[in-house]
Design a protein around this motif. Structure first.
Motif, PDB file in Angstrom:
ATOM      1  N   ASP A  68      10.839  -8.229 -79.479  1.00 31.86           N
ATOM      2  CA  ASP A  68      10.488  -7.538 -78.243  1.00 31.86           C
ATOM      3  C   ASP A  68       9.509  -6.407 -78.505  1.00 31.86           C
ATOM      4  N   LYS A  69       8.676  -6.127 -77.512  1.00 32.66           N
ATOM      5  CA  LYS A  69       7.768  -4.989 -77.579  1.00 32.66           C
ATOM      6  C   LYS A  69       8.552  -3.696 -77.377  1.00 32.66           C
ATOM      7  N   ASP A  70       7.889  -2.573 -77.675  1.00 29.69           N
ATOM      8  CA  ASP A  70       8.559  -1.274 -77.582  1.00 29.69           C
ATOM      9  C   ASP A  70       9.020  -0.963 -76.165  1.00 29.69           C
ATOM     10  N   THR A  71       8.215  -1.303 -75.163  1.00 27.16           N
ATOM     11  CA  THR A  71       8.570  -0.945 -73.789  1.00 27.16           C
ATOM     12  C   THR A  71       9.878  -1.588 -73.337  1.00 27.16           C
ATOM     13  N   PRO A  72      10.048  -2.918 -73.441  1.00 27.30           N
ATOM     14  CA  PRO A  72      11.352  -3.462 -73.042  1.00 27.30           C
ATOM     15  C   PRO A  72      12.493  -2.955 -73.914  1.00 27.30           C
ATOM     16  N   ASN A  73      12.245  -2.779 -75.205  1.00 26.37           N
ATOM     17  CA  ASN A  73      13.297  -2.218 -76.061  1.00 26.37           C
ATOM     18  C   ASN A  73      13.768  -0.868 -75.537  1.00 26.37           C
ATOM     19  N   ASN A  74      12.810  -0.001 -75.170  1.00 25.63           N
ATOM     20  CA  ASN A  74      13.171   1.324 -74.670  1.00 25.63           C
ATOM     21  C   ASN A  74      13.910   1.237 -73.337  1.00 25.63           C
ATOM     22  N   ILE A  75      13.473   0.323 -72.478  1.00 28.98           N
ATOM     23  CA  ILE A  75      14.150   0.159 -71.183  1.00 28.98           C
ATOM     24  C   ILE A  75      15.593  -0.294 -71.388  1.00 28.98           C
ATOM     25  N   PHE A  76      15.797  -1.245 -72.305  1.00 31.67           N
ATOM     26  CA  PHE A  76      17.154  -1.724 -72.549  1.00 31.67           C
ATOM     27  C   PHE A  76      18.025  -0.643 -73.181  1.00 31.67           C
ATOM     28  N   ASP A  77      17.420   0.201 -74.023  1.00 31.20           N
ATOM     29  CA  ASP A  77      18.186   1.266 -74.683  1.00 31.20           C
ATOM     30  C   ASP A  77      18.571   2.383 -73.723  1.00 31.20           C
ATOM     31  N   THR A  78      17.667   2.740 -72.806  1.00 30.65           N
ATOM     32  CA  THR A  78      17.885   3.919 -71.962  1.00 30.65           C
ATOM     33  C   THR A  78      18.148   3.590 -70.494  1.00 30.65           C
ATOM     34  N   GLY A  79      17.711   2.422 -70.046  1.00 29.00           N
ATOM     35  CA  GLY A  79      17.893   2.052 -68.635  1.00 29.00           C
ATOM     36  C   GLY A  79      16.920   2.725 -67.698  1.00 29.00           C
ATOM     37  N   GLU A  80      15.859   3.353 -68.235  1.00 29.22           N
ATOM     38  CA  GLU A  80      14.932   4.100 -67.382  1.00 29.22           C
ATOM     39  C   GLU A  80      13.481   3.830 -67.772  1.00 29.22           C
ATOM     40  N   PHE A  81      12.592   3.926 -66.784  1.00 23.06           N
ATOM     41  CA  PHE A  81      11.155   3.819 -67.042  1.00 23.06           C
ATOM     42  C   PHE A  81      10.396   4.320 -65.820  1.00 23.06           C
ATOM     43  N   VAL A  82       9.108   4.559 -65.996  1.00 25.32           N
ATOM     44  CA  VAL A  82       8.222   4.966 -64.905  1.00 25.32           C
ATOM     45  C   VAL A  82       7.050   4.005 -64.863  1.00 25.32           C
ATOM     46  N   VAL A  83       6.751   3.472 -63.680  1.00 28.02           N
ATOM     47  CA  VAL A  83       5.560   2.655 -63.474  1.00 28.02           C
ATOM     48  C   VAL A  83       4.477   3.546 -62.882  1.00 28.02           C
ATOM     49  N   ASN A  84       3.371   3.659 -63.578  1.00 28.53           N
ATOM     50  CA  ASN A  84       2.224   4.445 -63.119  1.00 28.53           C
ATOM     51  C   ASN A  84       1.107   3.484 -62.715  1.00 28.53           C
ATOM     52  N   ILE A  85       0.586   3.650 -61.503  1.00 26.37           N
ATOM     53  CA  ILE A  85      -0.505   2.808 -61.028  1.00 26.37           C
ATOM     54  C   ILE A  85      -1.814   3.303 -61.658  1.00 26.37           C
ATOM     55  N   VAL A  86      -2.682   2.353 -62.026  1.00 29.78           N
ATOM     56  CA  VAL A  86      -3.923   2.678 -62.731  1.00 29.78           C
ATOM     57  C   VAL A  86      -5.100   2.638 -61.776  1.00 29.78           C
ATOM     58  N   ASP A  87      -5.828   3.750 -61.669  1.00 33.43           N
ATOM     59  CA  ASP A  87      -7.102   3.748 -60.944  1.00 33.43           C
ATOM     60  C   ASP A  87      -8.231   3.702 -61.962  1.00 33.43           C
ATOM     61  N   GLU A  88      -9.470   3.618 -61.456  1.00 34.14           N
ATOM     62  CA  GLU A  88     -10.590   3.453 -62.374  1.00 34.14           C
ATOM     63  C   GLU A  88     -10.761   4.661 -63.295  1.00 34.14           C
ATOM     64  N   ASN A  89     -10.395   5.828 -62.827  1.00 31.31           N
ATOM     65  CA  ASN A  89     -10.496   7.034 -63.624  1.00 31.31           C
ATOM     66  C   ASN A  89      -9.584   7.005 -64.855  1.00 31.31           C
ATOM     67  N   LEU A  90      -8.519   6.202 -64.773  1.00 29.04           N
ATOM     68  CA  LEU A  90      -7.515   6.137 -65.834  1.00 29.04           C
ATOM     69  C   LEU A  90      -7.723   4.927 -66.753  1.00 29.04           C
ATOM     70  N   ALA A  91      -8.699   4.087 -66.425  1.00 30.70           N
ATOM     71  CA  ALA A  91      -8.843   2.788 -67.089  1.00 30.70           C
ATOM     72  C   ALA A  91      -9.038   2.893 -68.597  1.00 30.70           C
ATOM     73  N   SER A  92      -9.910   3.778 -69.065  1.00 28.86           N
ATOM     74  CA  SER A  92     -10.203   3.824 -70.500  1.00 28.86           C
ATOM     75  C   SER A  92      -8.988   4.290 -71.299  1.00 28.86           C
ATOM     76  N   GLN A  93      -8.238   5.255 -70.778  1.00 31.12           N
ATOM     77  CA  GLN A  93      -7.045   5.711 -71.485  1.00 31.12           C
ATOM     78  C   GLN A  93      -5.943   4.654 -71.461  1.00 31.12           C
TER      79      GLN A  93
END
Length: 201
Positions: A68-93
């Motif tokens: 598993d990738k780190d993100t699902p591993n962390n979700i399964f370990d803690t039960g929490e996450f944040v979904v951030n929507i990406v606009d063009e200003n955020l694309a490169s990061q």
């Protein structure tokens, strides 16, 4: 031409999906590991799936070695996450955070992203994101090939003030939101080129 899923490798099914189910919204997901490392990674197997309760679904493919990738591993370990929507200003990061970082290294630091403390979950939200959803794990659906469909219940919505057109009724200005979407390969799409079709009455 047609393809029976049972007759093609998973890599071909992946290519068919990512090349035809377009454009796909991008979930820039922040999590915290059991060791306290803040992780940030983008995923485009993502969408909203219901409003009572409000839920989103994330599809996670396994790594090449089947783990598993780190993100699902962390979700399964803690039960929490944040979904951030990406606009063009955020694309490169966002793109920087798509790299193969070890679990001990924070993509937040690598991409020099500023974060803001969440109100109901431990993972922070990305301050540049125009919209963020604080989520708790609602359900994990394991897939036979090692992947997961993770359903998250949204506990808190954060929406940048300037994209709210009105509160009663609630309306969001999607042009000001300026969200980008995933296509295939290195291709992305903007959501600013739109047209209207009125529904039948």
């Amino acid at each position: 031409m047609h393809f029976a899923s049972k007759d093609i490798p998973a890599a071909s099914a992946y290519k068919l999906l990512t090349s035809t189910v377009v454009p796909r919204p991008i979930a820039f997901v922040t999590t915290i590991s059991a060791d306290g490392i803040v992780n940030a990674a983008p995923f485009s197997f993502f969408n909203a799936m219901g409003s009572e309760p409000p839920v989103v679904a994330l599809g996670f493919e396994p790594k090449a070695d089947g783990s598993d990738k780190d993100t699902p591993n962390n979700i399964f370990d803690t039960g929490e996450f944040v979904v951030n929507i990406v606009d063009e200003n955020l694309a490169s990061q966002m793109n920087i955070c798509a790299g193969p970082y070890p679990a001990s290294e924070s993509e937040i630091e690598a991409a020099e992203l500023a974060t803001v403390q969440s109100l109901e979950v431990a993972p922070p939200r990305i301050s540049l994101s125009p919209v963020s959803f604080e989520c708790k794990l609602f359900q994990n659906v394991p897939l036979g090939g090692g992947g997961h469909i993770v359903i998250g219940e949204i506990l808190h919505f954060h929406v940048r003030d300037d994209i709210i057109e009105s509160l009663d009724p609630l309306r969001i200005n999607v042009r000001k939101l300026d969200a980008i979407a995933r296509l295939t390969g290195a291709d992305y799409a903007r959501t600013t080129d739109t047209f209207q079709i009125k529904r039948p009455t």
